[in-house]
Design a protein around this motif. Sequence first.
Motif, PDB file in Angstrom:
ATOM      1  N   GLY A   1       0.840  -1.199   0.000  1.00 14.99           N
ATOM      2  CA  GLY A   1       0.000   0.000   0.000  1.00 14.99           C
ATOM      3  C   GLY A   1       0.869   1.240   0.000  1.00 14.99           C
ATOM      4  O   GLY A   1       2.085   1.152  -0.082  1.00 14.99           O
ATOM      5  N   TRP A   2       0.232   2.360   0.075  1.00 18.01           N
ATOM      6  CA  TRP A   2       0.984   3.612   0.146  1.00 18.01           C
ATOM      7  C   TRP A   2       0.454   4.457   1.290  1.00 18.01           C
ATOM      8  O   TRP A   2      -0.697   4.328   1.700  1.00 18.01           O
ATOM      9  CB  TRP A   2       0.919   4.384  -1.180  1.00 18.01           C
ATOM     10  N   ASN A   3       1.315   5.302   1.802  1.00 18.29           N
ATOM     11  CA  ASN A   3       0.970   6.203   2.891  1.00 18.29           C
ATOM     12  C   ASN A   3       2.111   7.213   2.968  1.00 18.29           C
ATOM     13  O   ASN A   3       3.270   6.833   2.878  1.00 18.29           O
ATOM     14  CB  ASN A   3       0.842   5.428   4.207  1.00 18.29           C
ATOM     15  N   HIS A   4       1.784   8.475   3.140  1.00 12.47           N
ATOM     16  CA  HIS A   4       2.829   9.495   3.201  1.00 12.47           C
ATOM     17  C   HIS A   4       3.480   9.583   4.583  1.00 12.47           C
ATOM     18  O   HIS A   4       4.392  10.389   4.774  1.00 12.47           O
ATOM     19  CB  HIS A   4       2.283  10.848   2.756  1.00 12.47           C
ATOM     20  N   ALA A   5       3.036   8.753   5.511  1.00 10.05           N
ATOM     21  CA  ALA A   5       3.614   8.813   6.863  1.00 10.05           C
ATOM     22  C   ALA A   5       3.572   7.446   7.549  1.00 10.05           C
ATOM     23  O   ALA A   5       3.018   7.301   8.633  1.00 10.05           O
ATOM     24  CB  ALA A   5       2.889   9.861   7.700  1.00 10.05           C
TER      25      ALA A   5
END
Length: 117
Positions: A82-86
Amino acid sequence: TTTVVAKPDLYITQIEYSPAAPHQGDLVTVKISVYNGGNADAGPFIVDWYAAGPTIGCPSIPVAGAAAKGGHVVSCTYTYGGWNHAYETKAIADSADVIDESDETNNTKTQILDVSP
């Protein structure tokens, strides 16, 4: 006279990622620098790296030991699905708590990683 007991003191000095700015699906190489700031050698221990919060990315990375005032760099790979900026990543030296250290409270380093879509 006061007797000083020589003990190791393990802690994480750095967590590096390659690529430094990964995207979702990239294979990320994680390099973890472990240092023994104590005045005695440390025997074998393990390092755990958490990819995001409670999600363990690389469990039980073995370290043969660390000389007093010396260290090692261990590495592993992980693919973010997945992706997440934090993402909150975390490395723990001596995660099984087998080494009797002069300071048992400084074994963890937390760092934020930005994984793009």
